[in-house]
Motif scaffolding. Structure first.
Motif, PDB file in Angstrom:
ATOM      1  N   SER A   1       6.782   8.787  -9.638  1.00 33.36           N
ATOM      2  CA  SER A   1       7.184   9.435  -8.388  1.00 33.36           C
ATOM      3  C   SER A   1       7.532   8.407  -7.331  1.00 33.36           C
ATOM      4  CB  SER A   1       6.058  10.344  -7.874  1.00 33.36           C
ATOM      5  OG  SER A   1       4.881   9.592  -7.659  1.00 33.36           O
ATOM      6  N   ARG A   2       6.743   7.343  -7.272  1.00 32.67           N
ATOM      7  CA  ARG A   2       7.027   6.294  -6.304  1.00 32.67           C
ATOM      8  C   ARG A   2       8.334   5.597  -6.657  1.00 32.67           C
ATOM      9  NH1 ARG A   2       4.295   0.365  -5.419  1.00 32.67           N
ATOM     10  NH2 ARG A   2       5.827  -0.291  -3.922  1.00 32.67           N
ATOM     11  N   PHE A   3       8.564   5.337  -7.935  1.00 31.95           N
ATOM     12  CA  PHE A   3       9.774   4.637  -8.355  1.00 31.95           C
ATOM     13  C   PHE A   3      11.010   5.447  -7.978  1.00 31.95           C
ATOM     14  CE2 PHE A   3      12.907   3.611 -11.738  1.00 31.95           C
ATOM     15  CZ  PHE A   3      13.133   2.292 -11.378  1.00 31.95           C
ATOM     16  N   GLU A   4      10.935   6.766  -8.176  1.00 33.16           N
ATOM     17  CA  GLU A   4      12.064   7.617  -7.817  1.00 33.16           C
ATOM     18  C   GLU A   4      12.322   7.588  -6.320  1.00 33.16           C
ATOM     19  OE1 GLU A   4      10.858  11.334  -9.391  1.00 33.16           O
ATOM     20  OE2 GLU A   4      11.597  10.919 -11.426  1.00 33.16           O
ATOM     21  N   ARG A   5      11.218   7.621  -5.522  1.00 31.21           N
ATOM     22  CA  ARG A   5      11.396   7.558  -4.065  1.00 31.21           C
ATOM     23  C   ARG A   5      11.994   6.226  -3.646  1.00 31.21           C
ATOM     24  NH1 ARG A   5       6.406  10.383  -3.930  1.00 31.21           N
ATOM     25  NH2 ARG A   5       5.252   8.440  -3.628  1.00 31.21           N
ATOM     26  N   HIS A   6      11.546   5.146  -4.338  1.00 35.36           N
ATOM     27  CA  HIS A   6      12.101   3.829  -4.010  1.00 35.36           C
ATOM     28  C   HIS A   6      13.596   3.781  -4.264  1.00 35.36           C
ATOM     29  CE1 HIS A   6      13.037  -0.360  -3.838  1.00 35.36           C
ATOM     30  NE2 HIS A   6      13.381  -0.343  -5.113  1.00 35.36           N
ATOM     31  N   LEU A   7      14.042   4.352  -5.392  1.00 35.62           N
ATOM     32  CA  LEU A   7      15.476   4.344  -5.688  1.00 35.62           C
ATOM     33  C   LEU A   7      16.265   5.061  -4.593  1.00 35.62           C
ATOM     34  CD1 LEU A   7      15.561   5.075  -9.548  1.00 35.62           C
ATOM     35  CD2 LEU A   7      15.941   2.886  -8.361  1.00 35.62           C
ATOM     36  N   HIS A   8      15.709   6.190  -4.133  1.00 39.19           N
ATOM     37  CA  HIS A   8      16.376   6.927  -3.046  1.00 39.19           C
ATOM     38  C   HIS A   8      16.405   6.102  -1.767  1.00 39.19           C
ATOM     39  CE1 HIS A   8      17.448  10.163  -0.286  1.00 39.19           C
ATOM     40  NE2 HIS A   8      16.404   9.811   0.449  1.00 39.19           N
ATOM     41  N   ASN A   9      15.247   5.519  -1.391  1.00 41.75           N
ATOM     42  CA  ASN A   9      15.179   4.716  -0.167  1.00 41.75           C
ATOM     43  C   ASN A   9      16.066   3.486  -0.253  1.00 41.75           C
ATOM     44  OD1 ASN A   9      13.362   6.549   0.755  1.00 41.75           O
ATOM     45  ND2 ASN A   9      11.550   5.282   0.407  1.00 41.75           N
ATOM     46  N   SER A  10      16.059   2.836  -1.401  1.00 45.08           N
ATOM     47  CA  SER A  10      16.878   1.639  -1.589  1.00 45.08           C
ATOM     48  C   SER A  10      18.353   1.981  -1.481  1.00 45.08           C
ATOM     49  CB  SER A  10      16.574   1.007  -2.949  1.00 45.08           C
ATOM     50  OG  SER A  10      17.395  -0.117  -3.165  1.00 45.08           O
ATOM     51  N   ALA A  11      18.747   3.102  -2.106  1.00 43.35           N
ATOM     52  CA  ALA A  11      20.151   3.516  -2.045  1.00 43.35           C
ATOM     53  C   ALA A  11      20.558   3.833  -0.609  1.00 43.35           C
ATOM     54  CB  ALA A  11      20.373   4.737  -2.939  1.00 43.35           C
ATOM     55  N   ALA A  12      19.655   4.508   0.120  1.00 42.54           N
ATOM     56  CA  ALA A  12      19.963   4.836   1.518  1.00 42.54           C
ATOM     57  C   ALA A  12      20.122   3.579   2.351  1.00 42.54           C
ATOM     58  CB  ALA A  12      18.848   5.710   2.098  1.00 42.54           C
ATOM     59  N   PHE A  13      19.235   2.596   2.141  1.00 41.64           N
ATOM     60  CA  PHE A  13      19.324   1.348   2.898  1.00 41.64           C
ATOM     61  C   PHE A  13      20.607   0.602   2.571  1.00 41.64           C
ATOM     62  CE2 PHE A  13      18.655  -3.255   2.998  1.00 41.64           C
ATOM     63  CZ  PHE A  13      18.394  -3.420   4.338  1.00 41.64           C
TER      64      PHE A  13
ATOM     65  N   ALA B   1      -0.017   1.062  -8.867  1.00 42.28           N
ATOM     66  CA  ALA B   1       0.467   1.969  -7.821  1.00 42.28           C
ATOM     67  C   ALA B   1       1.903   2.411  -8.057  1.00 42.28           C
ATOM     68  CB  ALA B   1       0.358   1.306  -6.452  1.00 42.28           C
ATOM     69  N   MET B   2       2.599   1.721  -8.988  1.00 41.67           N
ATOM     70  CA  MET B   2       4.012   2.017  -9.193  1.00 41.67           C
ATOM     71  C   MET B   2       4.173   3.175 -10.177  1.00 41.67           C
ATOM     72  SD  MET B   2       5.627  -1.827  -9.254  1.00 41.67           S
ATOM     73  CE  MET B   2       7.283  -1.241  -9.551  1.00 41.67           C
TER      74      MET B   2
ATOM     75  N   LEU C   1       0.822  -1.213   0.000  1.00 39.06           N
ATOM     76  CA  LEU C   1       0.000   0.000   0.000  1.00 39.06           C
ATOM     77  C   LEU C   1       0.858   1.265   0.000  1.00 39.06           C
ATOM     78  CD1 LEU C   1      -2.476  -1.208   2.774  1.00 39.06           C
ATOM     79  CD2 LEU C   1      -2.926  -1.154   0.321  1.00 39.06           C
ATOM     80  N   TYR C   2       2.022   1.194  -0.608  1.00 45.39           N
ATOM     81  CA  TYR C   2       2.985   2.291  -0.488  1.00 45.39           C
ATOM     82  C   TYR C   2       2.396   3.637  -0.880  1.00 45.39           C
ATOM     83  CZ  TYR C   2       7.088   5.185  -1.136  1.00 45.39           C
ATOM     84  OH  TYR C   2       7.993   6.210  -1.066  1.00 45.39           O
ATOM     85  N   GLU C   3       1.820   3.722  -2.078  1.00 47.68           N
ATOM     86  CA  GLU C   3       1.328   5.004  -2.568  1.00 47.68           C
ATOM     87  C   GLU C   3       0.230   5.558  -1.665  1.00 47.68           C
ATOM     88  OE1 GLU C   3       1.943   8.052  -5.227  1.00 47.68           O
ATOM     89  OE2 GLU C   3       2.944   6.107  -5.259  1.00 47.68           O
ATOM     90  N   PHE C   4      -0.708   4.718  -1.307  1.00 43.08           N
ATOM     91  CA  PHE C   4      -1.819   5.131  -0.444  1.00 43.08           C
ATOM     92  C   PHE C   4      -1.294   5.609   0.908  1.00 43.08           C
ATOM     93  CE2 PHE C   4      -4.965   4.274   2.815  1.00 43.08           C
ATOM     94  CZ  PHE C   4      -6.136   4.812   2.273  1.00 43.08           C
TER      95      PHE C   4
END
Length: 428
Positions: free
Chosen positions: A396-408, A392-393, A93-96
């Motif tokens: 904007s969500r994909f870009e946020r995921h790349l940032h979060n994934s890189a941070a992790f 849902a993908m 439910l990421y986007e929601f």
């Protein structure tokens, strides 16, 4: 996950809404799994429109739960929290959630501060599921910064509801793993857990302190969260832990609580694995005495213990003894969809068990579709995603995921390099 009540709650605009039941959860999960192979046929039969309608109805129900978390009725708030928990455990439910992150966080904070017992327990679990949905990045970090001090205050407050403290002990550990951006704060949180589980240490004369079953469960939860955070500690922190706690942890093997004995045994096995990862020649001064204790628990025949407890204990401690004596781990294969994952270490086992504690029967679905959990277990991008998740993908969500994934990944790499076998970490 605990079975949710199906009785209608009263009060509030959405008081007639029921939490998702286990049956609802299984239906949702089943519909996702079946859609992997049936998407084409569904589209041909005009099922896409009905799926859109179902998704809209589902989101409307979730919005109702979010509104009901601030209802005057404690029963309604409890039902809303349980509904959100089950939804997050069984759906992506990421986007929601991302669009309503602050609203949900505010509701969790309010329920933790003003709620009682079961409501606090549900709120603590929901906080963890929220972080799991958001993944490791700025969004979950902001959620955790809002709730961390509240968690720690409840955990340390001896007058607080014991069920709330038990839930917080578990949630704080996984939230820290997912969302804590400072390794020094990880260490500070570990000290909070140490302040609890060390109270269950057997005395030097071998006698055990008198602890209620509920307090023992609190100490067990604290120990398991502490062990989870061991998996992301630096080499220097691990050396301190090995020096301070490994000689004392075997005292927990004397506990009257089978769950505490098992948690202690698995934590000892984890520590030996981490120590040997840093130094293949690692030696423990009381190794013979420890092995004798582990062997006794692996062959326990005490008549005053329940048969089920003895059976469970013997199985676990055979594995623990093998880990301590032979550096061996019995691998386990987890199958989900068309993929499989091998649990091949105590580190991976502790991490897997921690996530499964919250998502329950939805674990296989999350292993397939949750990008963050797939990052944790190095599974790569999702191979198969249901149509609802595909919609849902957005970019904007994909870009946020790349940032979060890189941070992790950067955080994990920074911590892991200290435990590389090639790094000279000195003597213990």
């Amino acid at each position: 996950m605990p079975r949710t009540k199906k009785k209608k709650s009263k009060g509030g605009q959405h008081g007639n809404m029921q939490p998702f039941s286990d049956e609802d959860a299984s239906i949702e999960t089943l519909s996702h799994c079946s859609s992997y192979s049936d998407t084409a046929s569904v589209a041909e039969e005009g099922g896409e429109a009905s799926e859109d309608a179902a998704l809209e109805d589902f989101q409307y129900k979730l919005k109702g739960f979010i509104d009901s978390t601030v209802d005057k009725s404690a029963k309604t708030r409890q039902g809303a929290l349980d509904g959100l928990k089950t939804a997050m455990a069984t759906r992506i439910l990421y986007e929601f959630i991302s669009e309503r992150r602050m609203t949900i966080t505010d509701s969790i904070e309010r329920c933790l501060k003003k709620g009682k017992g079961e409501e606090q327990r549900a709120a603590a679990s929901l906080a963890c599921l929220l972080c799991i949905q958001l993944g490791s990045g700025i969004e979950s970090e902001e959620v955790f910064k809002t709730l961390k001090l509240i968690f720690k205050n409840i955990l340390a407050d001896g007058s607080a509801n014991i069920q709330a403290r038990q839930a917080v002990a578990t949630s704080l550990g996984l939230c820290t793993l997912v969302a804590e951006d400072d390794i020094l704060d990880v260490h500070a949180t570990m000290e909070c857990f140490e302040n609890l589980f060390t109270r269950s240490y057997a005395r030097m004369d071998g006698t055990c302190p008198l602890i209620s079953p509920q307090a023992s469960q609190l100490h067990t939860n604290a120990l398991l969260s502490w062990a989870l955070l061991l998996t992301i500690c630096t080499a220097n922190q691990l050396k301190d832990v090995l020096r301070k706690h490994l000689p004392k942890l075997p005292r927990l093997l004397e506990s009257d609580d089978v769950n505490m004995r098992i948690a202690a045994g698995e934590t000892i096995a984890l520590l030996f694995e981490l120590a040997r990862d840093m130094d293949a020649e690692f030696e423990f001064d009381d190794w013979d005495e420890l092995c004798d204790k582990l062997n006794a628990l692996a062959t326990d025949c005490n008549k005053h213990r329940a048969k089920t407890d003895k059976r469970k204990q013997r199985s676990v401690f055979r594995d623990v003894l093998r880990a301590v004596e032979e550096s061996d781990f019995q691998p386990e294969t987890i199958r989900f969809g068309t993929e499989r994952m091998i649990i091949d270490s105590w580190v991976r086992k502790r991490t897997y068990d921690a996530f499964r504690e919250f998502v329950g029967s939805g674990m296989n679905y999350h292993l397939q579709a949750n990008e963050f959990i797939r990052d944790v277990f190095e599974l790569g991008p999702p191979m198969l995603v249901d149509s609802a998740t595909m919609k849902a993908m957005k970019i904007s969500r994909f870009e946020r995921h790349l940032h979060n994934s890189a941070a992790f990944k950067a955080r994990t790499k920074a911590r892991s390099k200290f435990r590389d076998k090639r790094v000279d970490v000195g003597e213990f």
